[in-house]
Write an enzyme that holds these catalytic residues in place. Structure first.
Site, PDB file in Angstrom:
ATOM      1  N   SER A   5      18.364  88.365  35.025  1.00 46.61           N
ATOM      2  CA  SER A   5      18.383  87.094  35.752  1.00 46.61           C
ATOM      3  C   SER A   5      19.205  86.069  34.999  1.00 46.61           C
ATOM      4  CB  SER A   5      16.951  86.586  35.883  1.00 46.61           C
ATOM      5  OG  SER A   5      16.939  85.245  36.321  1.00 46.61           O
TER       6      SER A   5
ATOM      7  N   TYR B 238       8.272  84.617  32.049  1.00 48.82           N
ATOM      8  CA  TYR B 238       9.014  85.486  32.969  1.00 48.82           C
ATOM      9  C   TYR B 238      10.427  85.735  32.436  1.00 48.82           C
ATOM     10  CZ  TYR B 238      12.377  86.412  36.649  1.00 48.82           C
ATOM     11  OH  TYR B 238      13.450  86.905  37.345  1.00 48.82           O
TER      12      TYR B 238
ATOM     13  N   LYS C 218      12.640  89.236  30.804  1.00 48.58           N
ATOM     14  CA  LYS C 218      13.990  89.713  31.144  1.00 48.58           C
ATOM     15  C   LYS C 218      14.845  89.798  29.883  1.00 48.58           C
ATOM     16  CE  LYS C 218      13.495  90.111  35.623  1.00 48.58           C
ATOM     17  NZ  LYS C 218      13.417  91.471  36.208  1.00 48.58           N
TER      18      LYS C 218
END
Ligand code: UD1
Length: 338
Positions: free
Chosen positions: A124, A148, A152
């Site tokens: 992302s 979050y 990644k």
């Protein structure tokens, strides 16, 4: 190729499975259905004229993964499965680290044991963090700002270390900007559970009458119209980016990072107005307080993907809104019966 797709029933996963089937690949989807529906794959099968295989399993279950690799003998993996809500990741970080990071480790251990060393990973733009100037370039130092995003980033690190440890790995880290839109058939699209966190799904639910009005988070940013700017990318363009990355990996070992974005910023209000044009009716909205953790503006430098993969976005913001609206209008409650 025979391709295993984790998270293949989800929004980006289902569009990518369709692209792969249309490209002549055989696909097996592994998904725990925690935030998605198998109905998406049924529709993908209808659109493609043939089905992907489906196994309901959790990527943290290494024994289950091993059995799936034994039965289906995939030659490559596209790895979407993971939890993806920023706010939730702050509240329940262990779930995020376990599902996303431990789940990826279980997947990679299985791949190694089964001699499968080609993987495309869903990363992302969030990994670029708050200190980089826009546009973002792949060689920039990364530093995510929430659990979050850190999952990644950690998975990118694990994959980089793995690629460095053994030159037989073929690894693509795809950094998505803001995926929106739907397949032009209106048959598959994004189906968020509960209140949508993301802008376009929220606008679409206002347009279809499921929500009263949009709250625009912040109207006083240092941007042309005071609202945040993002790099929106049509989900079909994004799906094509995965197919292009896979083609590249067939001929190249190593670890590669690509931004998948358009290279253009569009403001929240511009998006609202583009959606109004697609619907042909106003979207009620109100300027509200800023949302914690939002950056004023960022977009991709997509030139590496163009240079290496011959890939670039083809669809306009107007098409993103028209396609997203067709999906929402035809499926007001998503994959559930209305
Ligand atoms: C968000 C995540 C990002 C994730 C991405 C997945 C945050 C801070 N970031 O990106 O980590 O990878 O989704 O697509 O959550 N907006 C409104 N009203 C709304 C919803 C959004 O005004 O009801 C605004 C936001 O303030 C932002 C823009 O719309 O300026 C885009 O928001 P969103 O769709 O959530 O995407 P990002 O925040 O860019």
């Amino acid at each position: 190729m025979r391709i295993l797709v984790t998270g293949g029933t989800g929004y980006i996963g289902s569009h990518t499975v369709l692209t792969l089937l249309e490209g002549g690949h055989d696909v097996v989807v592994v998904d725990n259905l925690s935030n998605s529906s198998e109905e998406s794959l049924r529709r993908v099968g209808e659109l493609a004229g043939r089905d992907a295989a489906f196994v309901k399993a959790d990527i943290t279950d290494e024994a289950a993964l091993d059995a799936i690799f034994g039965e289906h003998s995939p030659e490559a993996v596209i790895h979407f499965a993971g939890l993806k809500a920023v706010g939730e990741s702050v509240a329940i970080p262990l779930d995020y680290y376990f599902n996303n990071v431990a789940g990826t480790i279980a997947l990679l251990r299985t791949m190694q044991r089964r001699d499968v060393r080609t993987i495309v990973f869903s990363s992302s733009a969030t990994v670029y963090g708050e200190h980089n100037p826009t546009p973002y370039i792949e060689k920039m130092e990364i530093g995510a700002m929430n659990p979050y995003g850190r999952t990644k980033e950690q998975i990118e690190d694990i994959l980089s270390d793995l690629g460095a440890s053994d030159e037989r790995w073929h690894i693509a880290l795809l950094r998505y900007f803001n995926p929106v839109g739907a397949h032009p058939s209106g048959q598959i699209g994004e189906d968020p559970q509960g209140i949508p966190n993301n802008l376009v799904p929220f606008i679409a639910q206002v347009a279809v009458g499921r929500r009263e009005k949009l709250m625009v988070f912040g109207g006083d940013y240092d941007t042309p119209d005071g609202t945040c700017q993002r790099d929106f990318i049509h989900v079909v363009d994004l799906a094509e980016g995965h197919a292009a990355a896979l083609r590249y990996l067939e001929g190249h070992a190593g670890v590669f990072r690509w931004n998948l974005g358009s290279g253009r910023g569009t403001s929240v209000l511009e998006m609202v107005h583009a959606f109004e044009a697609a619907v042909g009716a106003p979207i009620p909205y109100e300027i509200a307080a800023r949302r914690a953790g939002d950056l004023p503006a960022f977009w991709a430098d997509p030139s590496a993907a163009l240079h290496d993969l011959g890939w670039s976005t083809t669809k306009t913001v107007a098409q993103m809104c028209e396609d997203h609206w067709r999906w929402q209008k035809n499926n007001p409650m998503g994959y559930r019966a209305p």
